[in-house]
Design a protein around this motif. Structure first.
Motif, short mmCIF file in Angstrom:
data_model
loop_
_atom_site.label_atom_id
_atom_site.label_comp_id
_atom_site.label_asym_id
_atom_site.label_seq_id
_atom_site.Cartn_x
_atom_site.Cartn_y
_atom_site.Cartn_z
N UNK A 267 0.82 -1.20 0.00
CA UNK A 267 0.00 0.00 0.00
C UNK A 267 0.86 1.26 0.00
N UNK A 268 0.62 2.12 -0.95
CA UNK A 268 1.28 3.43 -1.02
C UNK A 268 0.21 4.49 -0.86
N UNK A 269 0.31 5.28 0.20
CA UNK A 269 -0.70 6.30 0.49
C UNK A 269 -0.45 7.51 -0.40
N UNK A 270 -1.16 7.55 -1.51
CA UNK A 270 -0.92 8.60 -2.50
C UNK A 270 -2.24 8.92 -3.20
N UNK A 271 -2.46 10.20 -3.52
CA UNK A 271 -3.70 10.60 -4.19
C UNK A 271 -3.85 9.92 -5.54
N UNK A 272 -2.72 9.64 -6.17
CA UNK A 272 -2.77 9.00 -7.50
C UNK A 272 -3.48 7.66 -7.43
N UNK A 273 -3.31 6.93 -6.32
CA UNK A 273 -3.92 5.60 -6.19
C UNK A 273 -5.44 5.70 -6.18
N UNK A 274 -5.96 6.76 -5.58
CA UNK A 274 -7.41 6.95 -5.57
C UNK A 274 -7.92 7.10 -7.00
N UNK A 275 -7.26 7.93 -7.78
CA UNK A 275 -7.65 8.11 -9.18
C UNK A 275 -7.52 6.84 -9.99
N UNK A 276 -6.46 6.06 -9.68
CA UNK A 276 -6.26 4.81 -10.41
C UNK A 276 -7.42 3.86 -10.14
#
Length: 308
Positions: A267-276
């Motif tokens: 898990x990488x806590x990053x805003x990009x992951x939400x968009x992905x």
């Protein structure tokens, strides 16, 4: 040492195209003394290159026939591998590689097999700055550009370009960032207003970035991207199974009886992951961690509110 190697290669190239050349002609053409030419001939002979001198009228420096030269230096398989590698380079719009490919094909008396066709261009983007960065790297010229991070923030960069990377469908630039005085990796698609300056730089002894460091370096100047021991778990519908297989190795995917997939990755806590995750639409569901579930729910509500 590099100058000597270049001179030796040029000497061999001249002899490949002329049956007999005097030592004086070679010295004049290469800009060295005849004594240096004779030393070069000894060096080539010691390396197994069949070059020799003939004394007297009509004599000079000669090279055995191309076929003898090639058999003494390169095997048939090695010749094929060289042509294959050059053909691969020509597919990334390297005009010099294409020129060398034509020369060596004629020298080896082998046709260049068109075994590979690669198109790195984007359907929507006409220019990725590849050629400009190539010039900056080879000529060691400082480049300046604007860069957009994942958050959308624009920063101006002044860098010493080192290497172009192609990874996971995208081009990246490895460089020494003069703004941050450290190694950085930038994604070419986020570069704008590129200018290759007339200021030159000296080669640095740069550290080799580990893969995970390179990923962070693309967007962060500090460690503001937090990765921990948690895992992200997603349930992916069979309808978009192909997309998951494109994006992740099979070792991270567990097929379910109904054909759907469970994806488990660090898990990488990053805003990009939400968009992905949202890019999969209704065909995906975040199972873990709870912070990701809440972030997706919040973003989906904001999106929905725009259509009320």
């Amino acid at each position: 040492m590099r100058a000597q190697i270049n001179r030796l290669l040029e000497l061999v190239y001249v002899l490949l195209h002329r049956k007999n050349v005097s030592a004086k002609e070679l010295a004049d053409q290469l800009g060295v003394s005849r004594r240096t030419i004779y030393r070069d001939i000894d060096a080539l002979s010691s390396a197994g290159i069949p070059v020799y001198t003939v004394k007297g009228k009509g004599g000079g420096v000669r090279l055995l026939t191309n076929s003898v030269l090639l058999k003494s230096v390169l095997s048939e398989q090695e010749q094929d591998e060289i042509l294959t590698a050059l053909h691969g380079l020509s597919n990334v719009k390297d005009s010099e590689a294409d020129h060398v490919l034509q020369k060596l094909s004629a020298t080896f008396n082998k046709p260049a097999t068109n075994w590979l066709q690669v198109d790195f261009s984007d359907w929507m983007r006409a220019d990725s700055f590849f050629d400009d960065f190539k010039v900056a790297i080879l000529e060691r010229r400082i480049a300046e550009f604007d860069y957009y991070g994942r958050s959308g923030e624009k920063t101006s960069r002044r860098v010493e370009p080192v290497q172009l990377w192609f990874k996971e469908k995208s081009w990246y630039l490895k460089c020494f960032c003069l703004n941050r005085q450290d190694v950085r990796i930038f994604k070419l698609s986020r570069v704008s207003n590129l200018a290759v300056t007339d200021n030159y730089f000296l080669e640095r002894d740069l550290p080799v970035l580990a893969e995970e460091e390179a990923e962070v370096s693309c967007d962060q100047d500090q460690n503001d991207q937090s990765q921990n021991d948690e895992c992200m778990k997603l349930h992916i519908s069979s309808k978009v199974k192909f997309q998951a297989l494109d994006d992740f190795d099979e070792e991270y995917l567990e097929e379910q009886p109904d054909g759907s997939l469970i994806l488990t990755v660090p898990w990488v806590d990053d805003e990009w992951m939400v968009g992905y995750v949202l890019s999969y639409g209704r065909h995906i569901k975040a199972l873990e961690p709870e912070s990701l579930r809440l972030a997706i729910k919040d973003e989906a509500e904001k999106i929905s509110a725009r259509y009320l």
